[in-house]
Design a protein around this motif. Structure first.
Motif, PDB file in Angstrom:
ATOM      1  N   CYS A  44      36.693 -10.268 -38.826  1.00  0.00           N
ATOM      2  CA  CYS A  44      37.579  -9.483 -37.956  1.00  0.00           C
ATOM      3  C   CYS A  44      36.954  -8.129 -37.624  1.00  0.00           C
ATOM      4  O   CYS A  44      37.058  -7.649 -36.492  1.00  0.00           O
ATOM      5  N   ASN A  48      36.004  -6.738 -33.920  1.00  0.00           N
ATOM      6  CA  ASN A  48      36.517  -5.475 -33.373  1.00  0.00           C
ATOM      7  C   ASN A  48      35.421  -4.455 -33.108  1.00  0.00           C
ATOM      8  O   ASN A  48      35.394  -3.829 -32.045  1.00  0.00           O
ATOM      9  N   ARG A  53      36.840  -6.585 -29.633  1.00  0.00           N
ATOM     10  CA  ARG A  53      38.121  -7.285 -29.632  1.00  0.00           C
ATOM     11  C   ARG A  53      39.181  -6.409 -30.310  1.00  0.00           C
ATOM     12  O   ARG A  53      38.866  -5.361 -30.862  1.00  0.00           O
ATOM     13  N   GLN A  54      40.399  -6.901 -30.317  1.00  0.00           N
ATOM     14  CA  GLN A  54      41.488  -6.188 -30.984  1.00  0.00           C
ATOM     15  C   GLN A  54      42.211  -7.146 -31.932  1.00  0.00           C
ATOM     16  O   GLN A  54      43.395  -7.444 -31.768  1.00  0.00           O
TER      17      GLN A  54
END
Length: 194
Positions: A44, A48, A53-54
């Motif tokens: 993750c 990010n 990305r979020q």
């Protein structure tokens, strides 16, 4: 009223993984859950920080921490058994759901809303995009187990490593590729080589 929820979760350390394979180092579900949570966090974070990305890292890591919690009742069913045919997999998913319900019945009511989507996969169907990070982390942990065993001279994991490499490649996740290129290689080294 007394709850046995955490007493059962702590018993995950007694559930052994890789039961069909000869292991140089035993692994249990509690260790695996910790490793999958670590790997989920880094995937993750890569998503990010590297790819813009979020991804809600905290939420996905919480999901990862509990991803195999039902194994306290079902045990660890080896992948070749679970995925032998669609009927076995379907039956296993139903058993997993029943185990989730049993575990959730132990959660005190004021806490149940928080733990239900973490423990019962049927309650998190809308999180498919997030679950891919957990699935990738789960596969990466299996890959790293194979690497560790092969590094210790245990050829028992050679075929599994190749199969897992193929699975990881099929995922087509740049986060996984980044991890394999930049972070995984050092896990093949001895302490003196680090």
């Amino acid at each position: 009223m007394e709850s046995h929820f955490f007493a059962y979760l702590y018993r995950l350390r007694f559930i052994e993984r890789w039961s069909l394979m000869r292991n140089t180092m035993k692994e249990n579900v509690a260790e695996h859950s910790f490793h999958v949570s670590l790997l989920t966090h880094v995937l993750c974070t890569i998503a990010n920080e590297v790819y813009g990305r979020q991804v809600p890292t905290d939420k996905v890591v919480s999901m990862a921490l509990f991803h195999d919690s039902t194994e306290v009742f079902t045990g660890d069913i080896p992948t070749p058994v679970k995925h032998h045919n669609p009927k076995i997999l379907s039956n296993f998913r139903e058993i997993e759901h029943l185990a989730a319900e049993r575990l959730l019945d132990m959660v005190p009511e004021p806490l149940r809303r928080v733990y239900e989507p973490l423990i019962d996969p049927k309650k998190t169907l809308d999180d498919a995009e997030l679950k891919k990070y957990i699935k990738a982390a789960d596969s990466l942990d299996a890959y790293l187990k194979c690497v560790t065993e092969l590094s210790a001279g245990n050829r028992e994991f050679a075929v599994a490593k190749k199969q897992i490499e193929d699975t990881l490649q099929e995922m087509a996740m740049p986060e996984v590729d980044y991890f394999l290129k930049h972070l995984a290689p050092s896990l093949e080294k001895t302490l003196d080589e680090l």
